[in-house]
Scaffold this motif. Structure first.
Motif, short mmCIF file in Angstrom:
data_model
loop_
_atom_site.label_atom_id
_atom_site.label_comp_id
_atom_site.label_asym_id
_atom_site.label_seq_id
_atom_site.Cartn_x
_atom_site.Cartn_y
_atom_site.Cartn_z
N GLN B 15 0.82 -1.21 0.00
CA GLN B 15 0.00 0.00 0.00
C GLN B 15 0.85 1.25 0.00
OE1 GLN B 15 -2.56 0.55 3.39
NE2 GLN B 15 -4.41 0.51 2.16
N VAL B 16 0.40 2.26 -0.73
CA VAL B 16 0.98 3.60 -0.60
C VAL B 16 -0.08 4.47 0.07
CG1 VAL B 16 2.70 3.51 -2.44
CG2 VAL B 16 0.33 4.08 -3.00
N ARG B 17 0.35 5.32 0.99
CA ARG B 17 -0.60 6.13 1.74
C ARG B 17 -0.15 7.58 1.80
NH1 ARG B 17 -1.82 4.29 7.39
NH2 ARG B 17 0.43 4.01 7.63
N ALA B 18 -1.09 8.49 1.92
CA ALA B 18 -0.76 9.90 2.06
C ALA B 18 -1.69 10.51 3.10
CB ALA B 18 -0.91 10.64 0.73
N ALA B 19 -1.18 11.49 3.83
CA ALA B 19 -2.00 12.19 4.81
C ALA B 19 -1.62 13.66 4.85
CB ALA B 19 -1.83 11.57 6.19
N GLN B 45 1.49 7.89 -8.57
CA GLN B 45 0.47 7.60 -7.57
C GLN B 45 0.49 8.63 -6.44
OE1 GLN B 45 1.52 3.32 -6.59
NE2 GLN B 45 -0.69 3.10 -6.97
N PHE B 46 1.69 8.95 -5.98
CA PHE B 46 1.79 9.89 -4.86
C PHE B 46 1.29 11.28 -5.27
CE2 PHE B 46 4.75 6.90 -2.59
CZ PHE B 46 3.97 6.80 -1.45
N ARG B 47 1.55 11.67 -6.55
CA ARG B 47 1.04 12.97 -6.98
C ARG B 47 -0.49 13.01 -6.85
NH1 ARG B 47 5.44 13.33 -10.86
NH2 ARG B 47 4.24 12.12 -12.35
N PHE B 102 7.14 18.13 -5.95
CA PHE B 102 6.19 18.94 -5.19
C PHE B 102 6.67 20.38 -4.95
CE2 PHE B 102 5.19 14.51 -4.12
CZ PHE B 102 3.85 14.49 -4.51
N GLY B 103 7.92 20.64 -5.28
CA GLY B 103 8.44 22.00 -5.17
C GLY B 103 8.55 22.50 -3.75
N ILE B 104 8.65 21.60 -2.79
CA ILE B 104 8.83 21.98 -1.39
C ILE B 104 9.90 21.09 -0.77
CG2 ILE B 104 6.55 23.00 -0.91
CD1 ILE B 104 5.64 20.28 0.11
N PRO B 105 10.44 21.47 0.38
CA PRO B 105 11.45 20.63 1.03
C PRO B 105 10.90 19.24 1.33
CG PRO B 105 11.38 22.80 2.05
CD PRO B 105 10.21 22.73 1.13
N GLY B 322 -0.70 22.47 -3.10
CA GLY B 322 -1.46 21.29 -3.51
C GLY B 322 -1.30 20.99 -5.00
N ARG B 323 -0.52 21.84 -5.68
CA ARG B 323 -0.26 21.56 -7.09
C ARG B 323 1.15 20.98 -7.23
NH1 ARG B 323 0.57 26.27 -8.48
NH2 ARG B 323 -0.12 27.27 -6.57
N THR B 324 1.33 20.13 -8.20
CA THR B 324 2.67 19.61 -8.43
C THR B 324 3.36 20.55 -9.40
OG1 THR B 324 1.87 18.26 -10.25
CG2 THR B 324 2.00 17.22 -8.10
N SER B 325 4.60 20.92 -9.07
CA SER B 325 5.30 21.90 -9.89
C SER B 325 5.92 21.26 -11.12
CB SER B 325 6.37 22.60 -9.08
OG SER B 325 7.35 21.66 -8.70
N LYS B 326 6.11 19.97 -11.08
CA LYS B 326 6.66 19.25 -12.24
C LYS B 326 5.84 17.97 -12.42
CE LYS B 326 11.53 20.52 -11.95
NZ LYS B 326 12.88 19.96 -11.99
N THR B 327 5.94 17.41 -13.59
CA THR B 327 5.25 16.12 -13.78
C THR B 327 6.21 15.02 -14.20
OG1 THR B 327 4.73 16.77 -16.03
CG2 THR B 327 2.99 17.03 -14.35
#
Lengths: 327, 327
Positions: B15-19, B45-47, B102-105, B322-327
């Motif tokens: 399973q992959v999970r996000a919170a 998937q994580f995106r 994700f463009g963040i640390p 909440g947006r992805t900066s790259k794909t």
């Protein structure tokens, strides 16, 4: 600060030792047979030993004093709970007594942790951020440096690296439980295997040794150096137990290096290939190549370590010129 | 800083999970079956998962992202060496890819260490300076807090508390070596003993369960709760192994508390007396009364822990909506 003179003391069941230390170097040392009458008698011994080594400071002030002793020792309170091998020490306020007697800041430290600090600051593990020190002698003790700091844990009792179960069906340990790393791999266990081999084959190298007196581990080391096959097999078995325990310790602490000290390390050159082979077989892939090296400070590791810790932790301006301020 | 929104990710073999996490609370969560095709597919998937949970932030910036995964994981380099259960991840630069996407640390952390941090900051071990967290599920993992800090070790791989030898003659472990704590005490080992008991006595509670399908550890827990003697004996055996392993960990890290999480901890109330009895018998005197408690955060410990670590380690001013900066 590290150029200050400082005193390291070692409270052992058979020997009490004192050293004058500066910048990690022992400038003077002395020792006596431990007075088993009780703690105040031992305090008297230490006063005499300290007076003796203090001369080497040439009148310069001594900034701090540190004592190491076998654990588990609550180094946060500085109060001895009890010492299995020495009667009369129950609830003895060791740190406060040392400080009162010598009139300078005092610390107490578990001997394994003190030696780990010594090897980290002045010995084999200099400059590393993560290291495990293991002393293999009568028992097995040690200490851990992780993330650039000496690990203490609650009440300063972390790093009892000899007392995890290695063989659930193994022999009983000095601590009372079954199958500790110490119980199968310390010098005592090695010596028992050596004597068993001597008894089993009276015409062998070890068997002939047994006719002259009690056979000990060092005789097997001697035989192995001379190429005796039975002795080499005993060394290989000892190395295998050590490697198994060391592999576990790599997983538990992830050090950059494991440093082996203690009496058994006189045979480090003979043991090293077997230790390495077992680690290669037992450790998870990223841990397999962590170096295992011989300690550099020998018997001085604890004295140098605790003396250096004492001077680091010294916060007051008090100093000491070799005289005891109280009796 | 702890009031910032942050994302926790969990990369598991199935399973992959996000919170979305703030101040230790999970505000939104989602999961999917792990895409086994390779790392870039999992990144996709994580995106999607992150986009889903990010809505709950209501447009507020998301400061950092953290991912935990089963170790040994080099969290200093942030590069995956390999994942035994997932092909194609060799030398994958996980942290840099997350940060770029994700463009963040971003941080990566071993799942046991992340969960230990979660339980320390927000769960059972709040306010302590020394604690050991052990998760007992399919395997045994964990993490350590000592001297007020989360222990990392070289390459961030310390605290593999399931992989020290507990039974030198024991069964082979998932890691390849013999007799690890995990090999004798994890849920997998418990399940095997439960199935063996079911096979041995077909008319017993477990034997009758076996007629309906595969018998698992949870059936023994169920039987034990109903008072079945054979199931109670299996629980006692499991508790005994756990207590033996925990006693070793007390000596090695000297925590003020040991926290048990993972799937097997659903039976903590049944296991606790046996764990305690074994610790009283096995541990050296000063370690015998260290509390062993059930984890509080359950399955969230890793997600909450790694999200909280990410926001603590975030040093730049970057934010993410909440947006992805790259794909």
């Amino acid at each position: 600060m590290n150029d200050d003179f400082t005193i390291g003391l070692d409270l052992g069941g058979t020997q009490v030792r004192a050293a004058l230390v500066r910048a990690g170097k022992v400038l003077a040392r002395t020792a006596a047979r431990t007075d088993v009458s009780g703690p105040e008698e031992v305090m008297r011994q230490f006063r005499a030993l300290v007076a003796e080594v203090s001369h080497a400071a040439g009148g310069a002030p001594i900034r701090a004093i540190g004592m190491c002793a076998p654990g588990p020792l609550d180094t946060v309170s500085g109060v001895i709970d009890h010492i299995p091998t020495l009667p009369g020490w129950e609830q003895f306020p060791l740190r406060d007594r040392l400080s009162a007697i010598f009139g300078i800041p005092a610390i107490v430290e578990n001997d394994g942790i003190a030696a780990a600090f010594g090897e980290w600051q002045y010995g084999a593990a200099r400059g590393l951020d993560h290291t495990v020190y293991v002393t293999v002698s009568t028992g097995i003790g040690g200490g851990v440096v992780v993330d650039g700091r000496l690990m203490h844990g609650a009440r300063g009792m972390a790093g009892h690296v000899g007392h995890f179960t290695l063989a659930a069906e193994g022999p009983t340990c000095s601590c009372g439980r079954v199958g500790c790393f110490e119980a199968v791999a310390a010098g005592t266990a090695f010596g028992k295997r050596v004597r068993a081999a001597a008894n089993k084959n009276p015409t062998s190298f070890l068997g002939r040794m047994a006719e002259k007196g009690i056979v000990e581990g060092r005789h097997a080391v001697e035989g192995a150096r001379a190429g005796d096959a039975a002795c080499l097999a005993l060394i290989a078995e000892e190395a295998d137990w050590l490697g198994s325990g060391f592999a576990s310790l790599l997983h538990l602490y992830s050090p950059q290096m494991l440093v082996m000290g203690g009496g058994v390390s006189v045979a480090f050159d003979l043991l090293e290939p077997g230790i390495r082979a077992r680690i290669r077989r037992d450790a998870m892939a990223p841990f397999r190549e962590v170096p295992v090296v011989k300690a550099k400070l020998g018997d001085d590791a604890g004295l140098v370590g605790v003396a250096s810790l004492a001077v680091l932790q010294q916060r007051t301006a008090g100093s000491f010129h070799g005289r005891t301020s109280k009796t």
